[in-house]
Motif scaffolding. Structure first.
Motif: not given
Length: 432
Positions: A65-71, A53-60, A122-127
């Protein structure tokens, strides 16, 4: 049937002399497996969160990002708030019916929830555009899982409060072993599928589904044991004889007055622990100095899994096992040891915690301080919290033991929620 003499004294036997025997400790082992499910959703998400979550999905582009810091803090609150609420509700509105409805149904419901998480993986990739909806969707599913799990957790502690002391210990050992097994699983998957976080998450959540199935099967097997039915029915008879088979404010207040010291011990133990684990500990990074860092992985994911998750789950499991063998300090002096553990919070605060963004100086950069402190914190948590959970039902008359156990389970979740809030506040203080 329980003897009338025992019922008149409202005493539930703990000597194992009457009734069917737990031959080969079959029920004990099944209860330990059932204990896996108590903190399974929490262990499941916090262990995979830093990598997936933090590194794969919420880092850009490797930028926080706010999402990676707060997750991590959001995860803790989204997990513990619904869990605490349903525990409190269940104290007053005990859901009736057999064990299969009160305990097995939440397990089945969470199988659906975890399947939904697996489908998203499985079906959703990070953007960049998808960060917001994925963040809030995942938190909504986590809240649903933990709302269901709160009912499971509160009911299961209440059910086994009627059993001898070691069966409460079995639940707590199962809690800790679950965390340990999940950490070892995650570590193995990370080593095998290194730098492929989506594959890691797919394997991880698939195995988590299998563990939930095993937990549900263990519950089903317990209901087939004569040993279970004997103690369960005996507890019901004792409460009916004492006219405490239904909850009320008077009964709960009487129960609380009898065990409030142990209730405080449970709350403070878990509040202190969750302030540090995982939010603080998982964000203490290697500094390149210290003897231990020569032997620890340079990979941040592996380093965090070892120094935070493996250390905590291994040594808290050892602490829980030790508590089933040794009961020192006793109920009277336990509070002093529980309060002393708060010392670990400022210690971790001045370690290499959020070193990239903090404005407050770091005094303990070396892992030679962080890792031993983590071991002592984890060992003391497993040992002292298990003692407090075990002492609570025994601090009141046996006809109130189930209510005391459910009160202790509720307090555990409130402690986790409190710790989650504290960890978020510590994260804000570090920026000042």
């Amino acid at each position: 049937m329980v003897s009338s003499t025992r019922l008149e004294n409202y005493a539930v036997s703990d000597d194992g002399e009457e009734g069917p025997k737990d031959r080969g400790n079959v029920v004990f082992c099944l209860v330990m497996i059932v204990g896996f499910g108590v903190l399974m959703p929490w262990n499941m998400f916090i262990t995979i969160a830093p990598d997936y979550f933090e590194k794969y999905w919420f880092k850009q582009n490797d930028t926080a990002t706010w999402y990676s810091n707060e997750f991590m803090s959001a995860l803790a609150i989204a997990s513990q708030l619904p869990n605490a609420l349903i525990n409190i509700i269940n104290l007053f509105l005990i859901i009736g019916g057999p064990l299969i409805y009160r305990v097995l149904a939440p397990v089945l419901f969470n199988l659906i929830n975890v399947s939904a998480v697996l489908a998203l993986v499985i079906f959703v990739n990070p953007t960049p555009e998808g960060m917001a909806w994925f963040f809030w969707t995942m938190l909504a599913i986590i809240m649903s899982i933990n709302f269901s799990n709160g009912l499971y957790e509160n009911s299961i502690f209440g059910v086994f409060a009627d059993f001898p002391h070691k069966y409460t210990s079995a639940l707590l050992i199962g809690n800790n072993v679950c965390g340990l097994l999940i950490t070892i699983l995650t570590l193995a998957i990370t080593l095998i599928a290194n730098n492929v976080p989506q594959l890691t998450a797919i394997i991880y959540f698939s195995i988590s589904l299998a563990i939930l199935v095993i937990c549900g099967f263990a519950l089903f097997l317990i209901t087939k044991q004569d040993f279970y039915h004997y103690h369960h029915e005996k507890g019901i008879e004792v409460r009916k004889k004492a006219d405490t088979h239904k909850p009320s404010l008077t009964i709960l207040w009487t129960t609380f007055k009898g065990c409030y010291v142990q209730i405080f011990n449970i709350w403070f133990s878990f509040a202190v622990t969750l302030t540090m684990f995982p939010a603080m500990m998982s964000q203490i990074k290697p500094s390149g100095s210290g003897y231990l860092e020569k032997y620890l992985s340079n990979n941040d994911n592996i380093y965090t899994l070892i120094t935070t998750y493996l250390v905590f789950n291994l040594f808290s499991t050892i602490g829980a096992i030790l508590s089933s063998k040794f009961q020192k300090p006793g109920p009277k002096y336990l509070i002093y040891f529980v309060i002393a553990r708060a010392f670990f919070i400022p210690l971790f605060f001045f370690c290499n915690y959020r070193s990239e963004s903090r404005e407050i100086p770091v005094y303990f950069k070396s892992s030679d301080i962080f890792v031993p402190a983590g071991i002592l914190m984890s060992l003391s948590h497993g040992y002292l919290s298990s003692l407090a959970m075990g002492y609570t039902p025994k601090a009141v008359s046996s006809h109130l033991s189930r209510f005391a156990a459910q009160l202790s389970a509720c307090t555990l979740m409130v402690g986790l929620l409190t710790g989650a809030i504290f960890s978020s506040l510590v994260g804000q203080i570090i920026k000042q």
